[in-house]
Design a protein around this motif. Sequence first.
Motif, PDB file in Angstrom:
ATOM      1  N   ASP A  92      16.358  33.225 -12.136  1.00 66.75           N
ATOM      2  CA  ASP A  92      17.685  33.677 -11.701  1.00 66.75           C
ATOM      3  C   ASP A  92      18.167  32.945 -10.455  1.00 66.75           C
ATOM      4  OD1 ASP A  92      16.560  36.954 -12.602  1.00 66.75           O
ATOM      5  OD2 ASP A  92      17.994  35.708 -13.723  1.00 66.75           O
ATOM      6  N   THR A  93      17.320  32.111  -9.879  1.00 58.68           N
ATOM      7  CA  THR A  93      17.700  31.347  -8.699  1.00 58.68           C
ATOM      8  C   THR A  93      18.841  30.393  -9.038  1.00 58.68           C
ATOM      9  OG1 THR A  93      15.500  31.487  -7.709  1.00 58.68           O
ATOM     10  CG2 THR A  93      16.916  29.664  -7.011  1.00 58.68           C
ATOM     11  N   ALA A  94      19.931  30.511  -8.299  1.00 48.67           N
ATOM     12  CA  ALA A  94      21.119  29.695  -8.578  1.00 48.67           C
ATOM     13  C   ALA A  94      22.188  30.010  -7.544  1.00 48.67           C
ATOM     14  CB  ALA A  94      21.657  29.988  -9.975  1.00 48.67           C
ATOM     15  N   ILE A  95      23.247  29.214  -7.559  1.00 51.38           N
ATOM     16  CA  ILE A  95      24.461  29.577  -6.841  1.00 51.38           C
ATOM     17  C   ILE A  95      25.318  30.388  -7.812  1.00 51.38           C
ATOM     18  CG2 ILE A  95      26.526  28.758  -5.657  1.00 51.38           C
ATOM     19  CD1 ILE A  95      24.983  26.239  -4.929  1.00 51.38           C
ATOM     20  N   TYR A  96      25.735  31.539  -7.371  1.00 49.98           N
ATOM     21  CA  TYR A  96      26.534  32.442  -8.207  1.00 49.98           C
ATOM     22  C   TYR A  96      27.994  32.351  -7.792  1.00 49.98           C
ATOM     23  CZ  TYR A  96      22.387  34.514 -10.274  1.00 49.98           C
ATOM     24  OH  TYR A  96      21.215  34.711 -10.980  1.00 49.98           O
ATOM     25  N   TYR A  97      28.856  32.172  -8.789  1.00 49.52           N
ATOM     26  CA  TYR A  97      30.288  32.014  -8.558  1.00 49.52           C
ATOM     27  C   TYR A  97      31.059  33.138  -9.234  1.00 49.52           C
ATOM     28  CZ  TYR A  97      29.037  27.190  -7.385  1.00 49.52           C
ATOM     29  OH  TYR A  97      28.481  26.063  -6.823  1.00 49.52           O
ATOM     30  N   CYS A  98      32.097  33.583  -8.559  1.00 52.95           N
ATOM     31  CA  CYS A  98      33.030  34.553  -9.098  1.00 52.95           C
ATOM     32  C   CYS A  98      34.271  33.797  -9.571  1.00 52.95           C
ATOM     33  CB  CYS A  98      33.387  35.548  -7.998  1.00 52.95           C
ATOM     34  SG  CYS A  98      34.640  36.762  -8.399  1.00 52.95           S
ATOM     35  N   ALA A  99      34.850  34.237 -10.680  1.00 54.83           N
ATOM     36  CA  ALA A  99      36.016  33.537 -11.216  1.00 54.83           C
ATOM     37  C   ALA A  99      36.994  34.516 -11.851  1.00 54.83           C
ATOM     38  CB  ALA A  99      35.576  32.495 -12.248  1.00 54.83           C
ATOM     39  N   VAL A 100      38.258  34.106 -11.880  1.00 52.78           N
ATOM     40  CA  VAL A 100      39.349  34.925 -12.425  1.00 52.78           C
ATOM     41  C   VAL A 100      40.057  34.157 -13.530  1.00 52.78           C
ATOM     42  CG1 VAL A 100      41.515  36.124 -11.924  1.00 52.78           C
ATOM     43  CG2 VAL A 100      39.721  35.993 -10.167  1.00 52.78           C
ATOM     44  N   ALA A 101      40.221  34.804 -14.675  1.00 56.95           N
ATOM     45  CA  ALA A 101      41.023  34.249 -15.770  1.00 56.95           C
ATOM     46  C   ALA A 101      42.267  35.115 -15.891  1.00 56.95           C
ATOM     47  CB  ALA A 101      40.230  34.252 -17.071  1.00 56.95           C
ATOM     48  N   GLY A 124      35.583  31.136  -6.634  1.00 57.47           N
ATOM     49  CA  GLY A 124      35.108  31.257  -5.272  1.00 57.47           C
ATOM     50  C   GLY A 124      34.222  30.080  -4.897  1.00 57.47           C
ATOM     51  N   GLN A 125      33.750  30.104  -3.660  1.00 57.43           N
ATOM     52  CA  GLN A 125      32.918  29.012  -3.146  1.00 57.43           C
ATOM     53  C   GLN A 125      31.461  29.155  -3.560  1.00 57.43           C
ATOM     54  OE1 GLN A 125      34.112  26.243  -1.432  1.00 57.43           O
ATOM     55  NE2 GLN A 125      36.010  27.145  -2.218  1.00 57.43           N
ATOM     56  N   GLY A 126      31.073  30.343  -3.997  1.00 62.02           N
ATOM     57  CA  GLY A 126      29.703  30.550  -4.450  1.00 62.02           C
ATOM     58  C   GLY A 126      28.823  31.179  -3.378  1.00 62.02           C
ATOM     59  N   THR A 127      27.784  31.867  -3.844  1.00 62.13           N
ATOM     60  CA  THR A 127      26.800  32.460  -2.946  1.00 62.13           C
ATOM     61  C   THR A 127      25.407  32.225  -3.525  1.00 62.13           C
ATOM     62  OG1 THR A 127      26.179  34.500  -1.772  1.00 62.13           O
ATOM     63  CG2 THR A 127      26.947  34.763  -4.039  1.00 62.13           C
ATOM     64  N   GLN A 128      24.481  31.819  -2.658  1.00 61.62           N
ATOM     65  CA  GLN A 128      23.144  31.419  -3.111  1.00 61.62           C
ATOM     66  C   GLN A 128      22.260  32.646  -3.331  1.00 61.62           C
ATOM     67  OE1 GLN A 128      21.723  28.152  -3.615  1.00 61.62           O
ATOM     68  NE2 GLN A 128      20.069  29.390  -4.487  1.00 61.62           N
ATOM     69  N   VAL A 129      21.578  32.658  -4.462  1.00 65.31           N
ATOM     70  CA  VAL A 129      20.550  33.657  -4.762  1.00 65.31           C
ATOM     71  C   VAL A 129      19.242  32.917  -4.986  1.00 65.31           C
ATOM     72  CG1 VAL A 129      19.729  35.382  -6.409  1.00 65.31           C
ATOM     73  CG2 VAL A 129      22.148  35.332  -5.744  1.00 65.31           C
ATOM     74  N   THR A 130      18.215  33.270  -4.225  1.00 68.72           N
ATOM     75  CA  THR A 130      16.906  32.632  -4.338  1.00 68.72           C
ATOM     76  C   THR A 130      15.862  33.696  -4.609  1.00 68.72           C
ATOM     77  OG1 THR A 130      17.563  30.899  -2.792  1.00 68.72           O
ATOM     78  CG2 THR A 130      15.203  31.174  -3.203  1.00 68.72           C
TER      79      THR A 130
END
Length: 133
Positions: A92-101, A124-130
């Motif tokens: 699950d480690t990744a940069i997580y991004y929020c998006a709007v359609a 969005g700019q993203g948030t890191q999850v490690t």
Amino acid sequence: QVQVAESGGGSVQPGGSLTLSCRTSGYTYVNYCLAWFRQAPGKEREAVATINNDGRTAYADSVKGRFTISKDDADTSQNTLTLHCNNLTPDDTAIYYCAVARGWWADTRTMRESDFASHFDDWGQGTQVTVSS
């Protein structure tokens, strides 16, 4: 102007939990879809979970049963998107991004399409999850 801002990332041990939040504002479409994507190093971006304005949700098979997406649109000037992540693994480690359609809905079938991300207008700019021990 549409604004999208994630928060809540961080580091956690395998089996742990995290909650990601995303504040969105500036769009007035009746129909819309909010989504979480993620991108791990060396891998393509993938859709994790989506929620439409009517509350219908869809999840990637890799997170189904572990992640829960929800939204709070009580404040008509903004919409807060949340992703509760449980039983996290190193995968699950990744940069997580929020998006709007805007003006579009997603479902389980469309999430599997190769051009799924192209439906989303604002990111969005993203948030890191490690996730590591």
